[in-house]
Enzyme design. Structure first.
Site, PDB file in Angstrom:
ATOM      1  N   ASP A  84      -1.174   2.623  -5.632  1.00 57.65           N
ATOM      2  CA  ASP A  84      -1.086   1.184  -5.894  1.00 57.65           C
ATOM      3  C   ASP A  84      -2.399   0.726  -6.497  1.00 57.65           C
ATOM      4  O   ASP A  84      -3.436   1.377  -6.331  1.00 57.65           O
ATOM      5  CB  ASP A  84      -0.807   0.427  -4.589  1.00 57.65           C
ATOM      6  CG  ASP A  84      -1.858   0.697  -3.529  1.00 57.65           C
ATOM      7  OD1 ASP A  84      -2.745  -0.152  -3.345  1.00 57.65           O
ATOM      8  OD2 ASP A  84      -1.815   1.774  -2.896  1.00 57.65           O
TER       9      ASP A  84
ATOM     10  N   HIS B  66       0.821  -1.216   0.000  1.00 61.13           N
ATOM     11  CA  HIS B  66       0.000   0.000   0.000  1.00 61.13           C
ATOM     12  C   HIS B  66       0.859   1.272   0.000  1.00 61.13           C
ATOM     13  O   HIS B  66       0.318   2.370  -0.079  1.00 61.13           O
ATOM     14  CB  HIS B  66      -0.904  -0.005   1.234  1.00 61.13           C
ATOM     15  CG  HIS B  66      -2.308   0.446   0.960  1.00 61.13           C
ATOM     16  ND1 HIS B  66      -2.844   0.579  -0.308  1.00 61.13           N
ATOM     17  CD2 HIS B  66      -3.317   0.802   1.814  1.00 61.13           C
ATOM     18  CE1 HIS B  66      -4.102   0.985  -0.220  1.00 61.13           C
ATOM     19  NE2 HIS B  66      -4.412   1.144   1.046  1.00 61.13           N
TER      20      HIS B  66
ATOM     21  N   ASN C  91      -7.634   6.637   3.557  1.00 61.85           N
ATOM     22  CA  ASN C  91      -8.987   7.032   3.140  1.00 61.85           C
ATOM     23  C   ASN C  91      -9.302   8.503   3.427  1.00 61.85           C
ATOM     24  O   ASN C  91     -10.410   8.968   3.163  1.00 61.85           O
ATOM     25  CB  ASN C  91     -10.051   6.127   3.760  1.00 61.85           C
ATOM     26  CG  ASN C  91     -10.062   6.178   5.277  1.00 61.85           C
ATOM     27  OD1 ASN C  91      -9.243   6.838   5.899  1.00 61.85           O
ATOM     28  ND2 ASN C  91     -10.998   5.463   5.876  1.00 61.85           N
TER      29      ASN C  91
ATOM     30  N   ASN D  99      -9.522   3.584  -1.754  1.00 56.80           N
ATOM     31  CA  ASN D  99     -10.086   4.545  -0.808  1.00 56.80           C
ATOM     32  C   ASN D  99      -9.357   5.881  -0.795  1.00 56.80           C
ATOM     33  O   ASN D  99      -9.975   6.928  -0.577  1.00 56.80           O
ATOM     34  CB  ASN D  99     -10.107   3.948   0.601  1.00 56.80           C
ATOM     35  CG  ASN D  99     -11.137   2.845   0.742  1.00 56.80           C
ATOM     36  OD1 ASN D  99     -12.161   2.852   0.073  1.00 56.80           O
ATOM     37  ND2 ASN D  99     -10.852   1.877   1.590  1.00 56.80           N
TER      38      ASN D  99
END
Length: 197
Positions: free
Chosen positions: A102, A33, A77, A123
């Site tokens: 990503d 991530h 997010n 997100n």
């Protein structure tokens, strides 16, 4: 003096903003991530990131164009909060912002440049689109593949293997070239040049 410089930057310079999406903290380094952070860490080299608007940022001059690199310090997010603050403060149009993210739907390190498209389930990208009020945001999607036998949250937070890190280091100059071309040209130029490869 620094305040005067910033004021002049906002008035006279056309700035580009390059955003890496990731998660701040030692425990998240080299996780899937965090590819957005990793690309930015490679590009500015030993330039020091400083904290501003709930993000780490540094500035570069690329062939006469001033570029701000940022790594939001919020949760993924909520990435849009920091992006919007920089965009509003420096009067940066959404077409001059490149998001590096990503992507689960691309195989590892395969990449795709996009302009107008949905968040695709990411997100961080959802937050950025919502905060900027438009999906007309250039982005560089970098694949992390998807092992569906592992819970998605656990997978994206999993560490990149040593072999894959070596692959990333080999690919980093390509991502740097994309950023430079985006700064010197625009997203349409980059899409035409790199999406064919």
């Amino acid at each position: 003096i620094e305040a005067i410089k910033e004021s002049l930057n906002r008035m006279w310079y056309k700035l580009k903003l390059v955003v890496g999406i990731g998660i701040y903290g030692k425990e998240y380094e080299c996780t899937r991530h965090n590819l957005g952070f990793m690309v930015l860490d490679y590009f500015p080299g030993n330039k020091k990131f400083v904290k501003k608007f709930n993000a780490l940022c540094c500035e570069e001059n690329i062939n006469g164009e001033k570029v701000i690199f940022i790594k939001p310090l919020t949760y993924v997010n909520l990435s849009g909060e920091a992006v919007a603050k920089f965009a509003n403060y420096y009067k940066i149009d959404s077409k001059d912002i490149l998001i590096i993210q990503d992507d689960l739907d691309l195989s590892f390190l395969k990449y795709r440049l996009k302009y107008k498209s949905s968040a695709g389930g990411h997100n961080g990208m959802k937050s950025i689109i919502s905060s900027l009020g438009t999906d007309m945001v250039p982005r560089l999607k970098i694949g992390i593949a998807h092992d569906r036998s592992i819970d998605t949250k656990d997978y994206v937070l999993g560490r990149i293997s040593k072999a894959n890190l070596e692959q990333f280091n080999e690919m980093s100059p390509v991502f740097k070239d994309i950023i430079v071309d985006f700064v010197n040209h625009d997203i349409e130029y980059c899409m035409q040049k790199y999406n064919k490869k």
